[in-house]
Design an enzyme around this catalytic site. Structure first.
Site, PDB file in Angstrom:
ATOM      1  N   SER A 426      14.420  -3.057  -2.892  1.00  0.00           N
ATOM      2  CA  SER A 426      12.973  -3.170  -2.970  1.00  0.00           C
ATOM      3  C   SER A 426      12.553  -3.993  -4.179  1.00  0.00           C
ATOM      4  O   SER A 426      11.396  -4.349  -4.300  1.00  0.00           O
ATOM      5  CB  SER A 426      12.330  -1.787  -2.997  1.00  0.00           C
ATOM      6  OG  SER A 426      13.047  -0.927  -3.841  1.00  0.00           O
ATOM      7  N   HIS A 447      13.634  -6.526   3.448  1.00  0.00           N
ATOM      8  CA  HIS A 447      12.903  -5.415   2.825  1.00  0.00           C
ATOM      9  C   HIS A 447      12.064  -4.660   3.853  1.00  0.00           C
ATOM     10  O   HIS A 447      11.028  -5.152   4.302  1.00  0.00           O
ATOM     11  CB  HIS A 447      12.014  -5.963   1.689  1.00  0.00           C
ATOM     12  CG  HIS A 447      11.287  -4.895   0.941  1.00  0.00           C
ATOM     13  ND1 HIS A 447      10.049  -5.086   0.390  1.00  0.00           N
ATOM     14  CD2 HIS A 447      11.636  -3.612   0.662  1.00  0.00           C
ATOM     15  CE1 HIS A 447       9.660  -3.962  -0.199  1.00  0.00           C
ATOM     16  NE2 HIS A 447      10.596  -3.062  -0.050  1.00  0.00           N
ATOM     17  N   GLU A 459       9.902  -7.804   5.107  1.00  0.00           N
ATOM     18  CA  GLU A 459       9.938  -9.037   4.319  1.00  0.00           C
ATOM     19  C   GLU A 459      11.367  -9.573   4.381  1.00  0.00           C
ATOM     20  O   GLU A 459      12.314  -8.845   4.050  1.00  0.00           O
ATOM     21  CB  GLU A 459       9.578  -8.761   2.860  1.00  0.00           C
ATOM     22  CG  GLU A 459       8.111  -8.467   2.623  1.00  0.00           C
ATOM     23  CD  GLU A 459       7.797  -8.213   1.142  1.00  0.00           C
ATOM     24  OE1 GLU A 459       6.845  -8.795   0.640  1.00  0.00           O
ATOM     25  OE2 GLU A 459       8.514  -7.417   0.509  1.00  0.00           O
ATOM     26  N   ASN A 497       4.666  -6.089  -2.713  1.00  0.00           N
ATOM     27  CA  ASN A 497       4.586  -5.209  -3.875  1.00  0.00           C
ATOM     28  C   ASN A 497       4.054  -5.951  -5.102  1.00  0.00           C
ATOM     29  O   ASN A 497       3.438  -5.348  -5.975  1.00  0.00           O
ATOM     30  CB  ASN A 497       5.944  -4.570  -4.166  1.00  0.00           C
ATOM     31  CG  ASN A 497       6.252  -3.465  -3.160  1.00  0.00           C
ATOM     32  OD1 ASN A 497       5.347  -2.954  -2.496  1.00  0.00           O
ATOM     33  ND2 ASN A 497       7.525  -3.118  -3.027  1.00  0.00           N
TER      34      ASN A 497
HETATM   35  P1  NAD Z   1      18.855   7.040  -0.696  1.00  0.00           P
HETATM   36  O1  NAD Z   1      19.262   7.528  -2.023  1.00  0.00           O
HETATM   37  O2  NAD Z   1      18.116   7.938   0.238  1.00  0.00           O
HETATM   38  O3  NAD Z   1      20.131   6.541   0.100  1.00  0.00           O
HETATM   39  C1  NAD Z   1      21.156   5.778  -0.472  1.00  0.00           C
HETATM   40  C2  NAD Z   1      22.443   6.111   0.296  1.00  0.00           C
HETATM   41  O4  NAD Z   1      23.435   5.150  -0.063  1.00  0.00           O
HETATM   42  C3  NAD Z   1      23.025   7.492  -0.010  1.00  0.00           C
HETATM   43  O5  NAD Z   1      23.275   8.152   1.208  1.00  0.00           O
HETATM   44  C4  NAD Z   1      24.334   7.194  -0.737  1.00  0.00           C
HETATM   45  O6  NAD Z   1      25.330   8.135  -0.448  1.00  0.00           O
HETATM   46  C5  NAD Z   1      24.677   5.828  -0.132  1.00  0.00           C
HETATM   47  N1  NAD Z   1      25.609   5.036  -0.917  1.00  0.00           N
HETATM   48  C6  NAD Z   1      25.708   4.916  -2.258  1.00  0.00           C
HETATM   49  N2  NAD Z   1      26.713   4.062  -2.547  1.00  0.00           N
HETATM   50  C7  NAD Z   1      27.247   3.649  -1.401  1.00  0.00           C
HETATM   51  C8  NAD Z   1      28.310   2.773  -1.050  1.00  0.00           C
HETATM   52  N3  NAD Z   1      29.046   2.168  -1.985  1.00  0.00           N
HETATM   53  N4  NAD Z   1      28.562   2.548   0.266  1.00  0.00           N
HETATM   54  C9  NAD Z   1      27.832   3.155   1.215  1.00  0.00           C
HETATM   55  N5  NAD Z   1      26.839   4.009   0.932  1.00  0.00           N
HETATM   56  C10 NAD Z   1      26.540   4.244  -0.350  1.00  0.00           C
HETATM   57  O7  NAD Z   1      18.014   5.709  -0.970  1.00  0.00           O
HETATM   58  P2  NAD Z   1      16.914   5.014  -0.064  1.00  0.00           P
HETATM   59  O8  NAD Z   1      15.573   5.507  -0.441  1.00  0.00           O
HETATM   60  O9  NAD Z   1      17.330   5.037   1.344  1.00  0.00           O
HETATM   61  O10 NAD Z   1      17.004   3.524  -0.600  1.00  0.00           O
HETATM   62  C11 NAD Z   1      18.025   2.637  -0.233  1.00  0.00           C
HETATM   63  C12 NAD Z   1      17.618   1.227  -0.598  1.00  0.00           C
HETATM   64  O11 NAD Z   1      16.396   0.899   0.064  1.00  0.00           O
HETATM   65  C13 NAD Z   1      17.342   1.032  -2.073  1.00  0.00           C
HETATM   66  O12 NAD Z   1      17.764  -0.252  -2.445  1.00  0.00           O
HETATM   67  C14 NAD Z   1      15.847   1.133  -2.159  1.00  0.00           C
HETATM   68  O13 NAD Z   1      15.309   0.464  -3.260  1.00  0.00           O
HETATM   69  C15 NAD Z   1      15.447   0.469  -0.872  1.00  0.00           C
HETATM   70  N6  NAD Z   1      14.111   0.785  -0.382  1.00  0.00           N
HETATM   71  C16 NAD Z   1      13.646   2.061  -0.436  1.00  0.00           C
HETATM   72  C17 NAD Z   1      12.372   2.351   0.020  1.00  0.00           C
HETATM   73  C18 NAD Z   1      11.856   3.752  -0.012  1.00  0.00           C
HETATM   74  O14 NAD Z   1      10.630   3.934   0.102  1.00  0.00           O
HETATM   75  N7  NAD Z   1      12.703   4.766  -0.137  1.00  0.00           N
HETATM   76  C19 NAD Z   1      11.584   1.337   0.557  1.00  0.00           C
HETATM   77  C20 NAD Z   1      12.100   0.040   0.629  1.00  0.00           C
HETATM   78  C21 NAD Z   1      13.371  -0.218   0.165  1.00  0.00           C
END
Ligand code: NAD
Length: 713
Positions: A426, A447, A459, A497
């Site tokens: 993000s 994104h 995005e 954003n």
């Molecule tokens: P999250 O913490 O819910 O999930 C992350 C997952 O990745 C976990 O299940 C973890 O076990 C796994 N993980 C960690 N290292 C790993 C690896 N080496 N190989 C495979 N899996 C691995 O996080 P999230 O909220 O789903 O966010 C994930 C990404 O999406 C981030 O980059 C975040 O910035 C982005 N994002 C999040 C949002 C939001 O609102 N939550 C919105 C847009 C983008």
């Protein structure tokens, strides 16, 4: 023999002294009422009137649809004129339909497919209508912020009664054939293959019996009485939304006022009222949105055409986002591997997908068999064994540069050389992430917004080395998932954003300068935002928001720097994280169904008061709106100038689809156009002493001087 041949329609003689007027726009897949078609309708009407031997007229379409409506692309020029000028044009157009309606012979229309807006109004000007059982009719003008202007508000109530007309015109919803028949808007239905013969037979019957002669005067007359109950009901329904969406209520008032007038006087009212409604900002915004949507669809088709095929994909990270991405891909037909580092995480991701699928089954939108198939197309894994078979990988692991770099470098070695890698980061720089890759041309940002299954925008971020085909492939994948991709350049906060952060900066400065955040919320919600800025912080989560704001304001320090202790920092310091822990700008209590209910909180107010060196002061609505919206407009303008996205349409649509920018304002750039760039630049000058985020760009100042706008007129 041909009586008239144009580009949009033709009139030919049929046996038995009949004629057929056929809409068949050359070189297009649909018929619509543009200036040319209207002109040809006038000429064709004159040609028919001039032939005294004709005894009946059949109206048909040679396309799959009948006529899909007016050419909305012509509205931008028309609506830029004065209300009186628009009324004059409307009056002239309506006169074409009247001349057609008054032809001294019976007219039967065969509605073979969609007849919307002007298309239905054309059909309403005939004596009889026969409709294909597969067709639909409707007057969807309110979805563009206007109402029918070719006599629809006059002819429909006289045909189906005021109650039904109010409902159809007020809702804009298309109607199926059986409903159309039951309402009396069409006289008969026919199977698609039998439509023309049925309509022709009805015409022959009218010619033979002369029944149309007794029908006509009734349809030209005033209605005997107004259905006052129906009008009251329609008013009550439309009134609450009328502030932002005035067209339905205006249509109701128009119909109520003109139902008791004879046709021509009623048509005159319609033209006048149309001139006024077309000048509303809402009409300007909604017409622009329609045009923007067309552009986005065109781009989506081009991305899909240029994309590499994705037969199978993989998602890394089974968290909130990864689980949602895997589910959306699978449900839309692209099977995925879902990889995580720990079994419990995988279980969680799969449980989320199962829950989403079960919801669909429970609501009857999906069969149990299909749920099973979709679930099978999500293959959980803890290793890279099957990764050599995927065409694309979407990385959605934790937001940590080091972790993401390691994961991306690793997965690159496990996939085919032409597989595309995408990161759902993000905030992290795509260029920076690409630096660890051997094939940075195959890497792109993707994104998604949370929750993935619901939010329509994606995005697609091009790094400096991303290839055209990689960007198109990921954009095409987003399209395949049912999402709207917008391709943007790399930079802190990417597009959406970044622009939203400018809005937050405006908000935090308002609080510093003494504003009450509850009042700011109230004003911005009345302006049309789904939630005010303080409430939005609570929903995002104060810690997440602080992180995003810090990162993006650091990236655009010269304009967005927050060089004072602000309310979000203070909230985080007090562990007031928002909805997730029950306290932020507001306090949250679960209601009977377990959903958080927002309540005022004196503690939060006291906390914010400590950050107001000059104390509390009152702000007018206009000042609050300007101070919130101007930084956003300027940031959006800069994004356009810097080529962050290619067009104003894409920037505005990203804000509407990504952060719920109010549709009736059309997006930040359209809003500026509608207010007038001259006024915007003046307001910027007024607030410029506050902070650099209020300084209009030189290009904006120049555009204001030239009287130009972000969106072409
Ligand atoms: P999250 O913490 O819910 O999930 C992350 C997952 O990745 C976990 O299940 C973890 O076990 C796994 N993980 C960690 N290292 C790993 C690896 N080496 N190989 C495979 N899996 C691995 O996080 P999230 O909220 O789903 O966010 C994930 C990404 O999406 C981030 O980059 C975040 O910035 C982005 N994002 C999040 C949002 C939001 O609102 N939550 C919105 C847009 C983008």
């Amino acid at each position: 023999m041909s009586l008239f041949q144009g580009d949009a329609l033709r009139v030919e003689r049929l046996p038995g002294d009949l004629a057929e007027l056929c809409f068949d726009r050359r070189g297009e897949s649909v018929n619509k009422f543009d200036a040319r078609t209207l002109q040809e309708l006038q000429d064709a009407t004159a040609a028919i009137a001039a032939d005294a031997t004709l005894r009946g007229l059949l109206v048909t379409s040679a396309k799959d649809s009948f006529i899909v409506g007016a050419d909305i692309f012509e509205f931008t020029t028309l609506f830029a004129r004065t209300a009186d000028e628009i009324a004059a044009v409307t009056r002239r157009n309506a006169a074409l339909f009247t001349a057609f309606e008054d032809l001294p012979l019976p007219i039967v229309t065969a509605i073979n497919g969609l007849a919307l807006g002007g298309g239905l109004e054309m059909a309403l000007a005939a004596d009889y209508r026969v409709m294909s059982s597969a067709a639909q009719i409707g007057l969807p003008e309110v979805t563009l912020g206007i109402f029918p202007g070719y006599g629809g508000t006059v002819r429909l109530p006289r045909l189906v009664g005021v109650a039904t007309a109010l409902e159809w015109i007020g809702s804009g919803k298309p109607q199926q054939a059986d409903t159309a028949l039951a309402a009396g808007s069409v006289d008969a239905l026919a199977a698609p293959a039998a439509l023309r013969d049925t309509a022709l037979a009805r015409l022959q019957q009218a010619v033979a019996s002369g029944d149309w002669r007794t029908q006509r005067p009734r349809r030209r007359a005033a209605l005997a009485q107004l259905d006052a109950v129906a009008v009251e009901r329609a008013r009550a329904e439309a009134a609450p939304r009328a502030r932002h969406y005035p067209a339905p209520l205006a249509a109701i008032e128009l119909i109520a006022a003109s139902a008791l007038l004879a046709r021509d006087a009623a048509l005159e009212r319609e033209a006048e009222a149309f001139g006024r409604i077309a000048r509303t900002r809402t009409a300007g915004a909604l017409v622009q949105l329609f045009i923007n949507e067309q552009l986005l669809k065109k781009k989506a088709r081009a991305y899909t055409a240029a994309a590499r095929r994705i037969e199978r994909a993989a998602v890394l990270g089974a968290g909130i986002m990864g689980g949602g991405i895997a589910y959306t891909s699978a449900v839309r037909g692209t099977p995925v591997l879902l990889k995580d580092i720990a079994q419990p995480a995988l279980d969680l991701g799969l449980r989320e997908a199962t829950k989403l699928l079960q919801k669909q089954v429970d609501s009857g939108r999906m069969s149990a068999a299909r749920r099973a198939t979709v679930l099978q197309s999500i293959e959980p894994t803890l290793d890279y064994a099957a990764f050599d078979g995927v065409d694309a990988v979407v990385e959605a692991v934790v937001e940590n540069l080091k972790v993401k770099k390691a994961v991306l470098a690793d997965v690159e070695q496990r996939v085919k050389p032409d597989a595309v890698l995408a990161s759902n980061t993000s905030s992290l720089s795509i260029a920076e992430l690409a630096s660890v890759l051997a094939r940075p041309e195959n890497f792109v940002g993707m994104h998604f917004f949370n929750p993935v299954p619901v939010m329509p925008l994606v995005e697609v971020i091009r790094g400096p080395r991303t290839s055209d085909v990689a960007a198109a492939t990921i954009a095409g994948y987003a399209v395949a998932m049912g999402k709207t991709p917008v391709v943007v350049k790399d930079g802190p906060g990417f597009l959406v954003n970044r622009i939203l952060t400018a809005n937050f900066v405006g908000f935090l400065m308002l609080l510093r300068d003494g504003a009450d955040f509850m009042r700011v919320d109230q004003v911005m919600e009345a302006f049309g935002w789904p939630m005010g800025p303080a409430y939005l912080q609570d929903v995002i989560g104060m810690d997440t928001s602080e992180h995003v704001i810090d990162y993006i304001t650091a990236g655009y320090r010269e304009r967005l720097a927050l060089d004072f202790r602000h309310a979000i920092q203070a909230m985080v310091a007090q562990q007031r994280y928002g909805q997730k822990n029950g306290a932020g700008f507001y306090r949250y209590e679960a209601d009977a169904r377990g959903r958080p209910q927002k309540r005022p909180d004196a503690e939060a107010q006291a906390l914010v008061a400590q950050l107001q060196p000059q104390g509390r002061r009152e702000f007018s609505d206009d000042e609050i709106i300007d101070r919130m919206m101007l930084p956003m407009i300027i940031e959006a303008a800069l994004c356009l100038e810097e080529g962050m996205a290619e067009t104003a349409a894409e920037i505005d649509m990203s804000l509407i689809l990504g952060v719920g920018f109010p549709r009736h304002h059309g997006g930040a750039l359209k809003y500026a156009d509608l207010v007038g760039l001259g006024r915007i630049v003046d307001q910027c000058a007024y607030y410029a002493a506050l902070a650099p985020c209020y300084a209009a760009t030189p290009r904006m100042t120049e555009m204001a001087r030239q009287g130009s706008s972000f969106h072409a007129r």
